[in-house]
Design an enzyme around this catalytic site. Sequence first.
Site, PDB file in Angstrom:
ATOM      1  N   ASP A 401      29.071 -37.551 -23.322  1.00 14.59           N
ATOM      2  CA  ASP A 401      28.093 -37.696 -24.533  1.00 14.59           C
ATOM      3  C   ASP A 401      28.755 -38.464 -25.638  1.00 14.59           C
ATOM      4  OD1 ASP A 401      25.716 -37.609 -25.759  1.00 14.59           O
ATOM      5  OD2 ASP A 401      25.395 -35.625 -25.649  1.00 14.59           O
ATOM      6  N   GLU A 456      14.030 -34.932 -25.658  1.00 13.91           N
ATOM      7  CA  GLU A 456      14.794 -34.173 -26.700  1.00 13.91           C
ATOM      8  C   GLU A 456      14.231 -34.330 -28.262  1.00 13.91           C
ATOM      9  OE1 GLU A 456      18.788 -35.223 -26.280  1.00 13.91           O
ATOM     10  OE2 GLU A 456      18.841 -37.239 -27.525  1.00 13.91           O
TER      11      GLU A 456
END
Length: 649
Positions: A401, A456
Amino acid sequence: MSIKSLFCCLLLCLSSIALAGDFTVSSPDGKITVKVNADKDIKWSVQRAGVVMLAPSAISMDTSNGVLGKDVSVISNKQISVDEFIYPVVCEKRSKIRNNYNELTLKCKGKYSVQFRVFDNGAAYRFVTSLPGELIVNNEKVELNFPSDLNFYFPEEKSMVTHYEQLYEYCKISSVSKEQLCSLPFLVDYGKGLKMAFTESDLRDYPGVYFNGTGSASFKSTFPAVVLEERMSGDRNTDIIKRADYIAKTSGSRSFPWRILTITAKDTDLFNSQLVYQLASPCELKHTDWIKPGKVAWDWYNDNNIFGVDFRAGVNTETYKYFIDFASEYGLEYIILDEGWYKLGNSLDIAPDMDLPELFAYAKQKNVGIILWVVWKTLDQDLQNALDQYKKWGCVGVKVDFMQRDDQAMVQLYERLARETAKREMLIDFHGSYKPSGLRRAFPNVITREGVKGSENNKWSDYITPEHNTTVPFLRMMAGPIDYTPGCMVNAQKKHFNSRFSRPMSQGTRCQQLAMYVVFESPLQMLCDSPSQYLKEKECMEFLAPVPTVWDETIVQQAAVGDYIMVARKNGDEWYAGAMTDWTARDLELDCSFLGKGKYKAVIFQDGINADRYASDYKKLEKEVTSSSKLKVKMTTGGGYVVRFIPVK
């Protein structure tokens, strides 16, 4: 020879000289034509059925060996035709892809070539160099001159430090200023269904391309320069301190990325494009049978909010055993340990409440794989040791990430991570990433990636609307799979929606969330909500448990960018169909002619009669159908529809 004959010969010679720099190559069906002029600079233009898609646009590369594409001297030209099938290791849309194109190669003085490929649904070009030693690329020119001031879908970036999570503004090309930045893919609307999407493929050891506006009907390329100095900011972000005055330092003998125009007359065809995959480098892995697509129980979206248990929920061993039990019960292949399992800054320093050896042993016993989340910089600074330890634990993949860049060094990092994880037979999911650009074909363990404004965002904004959800499949998904993370079990109509970080909800209906598992492509597909929520929704799990994540065939029956889509997909002997609409309620018809012979049990989930008021309302029903059946698809505002077709033995 008479004066008249001599004059005619002279005219023919002059005409031959004048046309010496003009070349044409067309698609196999003859509808798309690429014209290349290489008299002085290289310019290309593209037409479809007589409609200008791209007006003459200059292309060149400014390198340490001179400007390739300027003051051109074409030594030779060659055309070939190819008609073959590609069999993907990971079948996103279909198990075989027809790769049919005509190619023109211009070999130029200066030891370089320019290749143009024309397909029935698009065109592409790339530079190829045959130079000794190292080559510095100072800049690259990619002009895009459009025939008029058209509307387009604009993914605007604030800078080239970005995770490619943008909304799509529908606006005029001329409205984009020289200071504004456009990432890829973007989509141009020519009217009457005709559209063109621009993106790139085979991005290797080279930066990604962006575009600036010009205030007119054209775009000009810009690239992130090589990073010379960077500094960590906190535990995950990297600040760029200094950049070079060039964009790449690379091998002098290589192929550069393809620049792709996908051209379709219908939105249904736009959805079907796989040119990014077709133009990417072939698979480099000798063995791929260990690469297993599947579904994932995800912890971060739902903030580990499990309930009805006798232990304290959180980032601890008992909570993740609960996730494993849920995955095992429903045959989900994986769970993810997202942020919190290690102490940020050192991915081998395990959080105090986590017993990883015990957890991995428990998962193995339950036949569930564990994927570990990690910040890229933390992983890369101790890459070999970290991956070796993950493998020793039994880890089957990593979710990396916060890269948030696509300069040359970062593109190199993606390939390095893909290669190193493949050596250890581990999957990789890139988050905080740039758009897919073909790496997954060379390294099919690159199973999915983010680079999309996904669910998200429900935790902190109202961005994720049904309009966005019906736009994403035609833009971002054209580049490749999207880790959008669907599966929200708390659903709301627009007036009832609130962003909540710890207990998020989604806009649109429950059935729209279910339909995403058929419409959105991700060979590693998340179930974003809490296992406790799914255990309350056992009827929905009757669909979510068996729905595949890869497909043998895809048929798009109806579609309009940003409005609605209806897709049928085949896996094995079963078919699935999914439909989604924007905030407009719609009635469509699903033609079941794609089904094989015999009878099928259709298990249908459709918006409930009160879903326009209470978005979680749905109705499940079953009926027997055949290939001659037509099903009424009634979707409420923000609605969806999904059906599983099971052969009747």
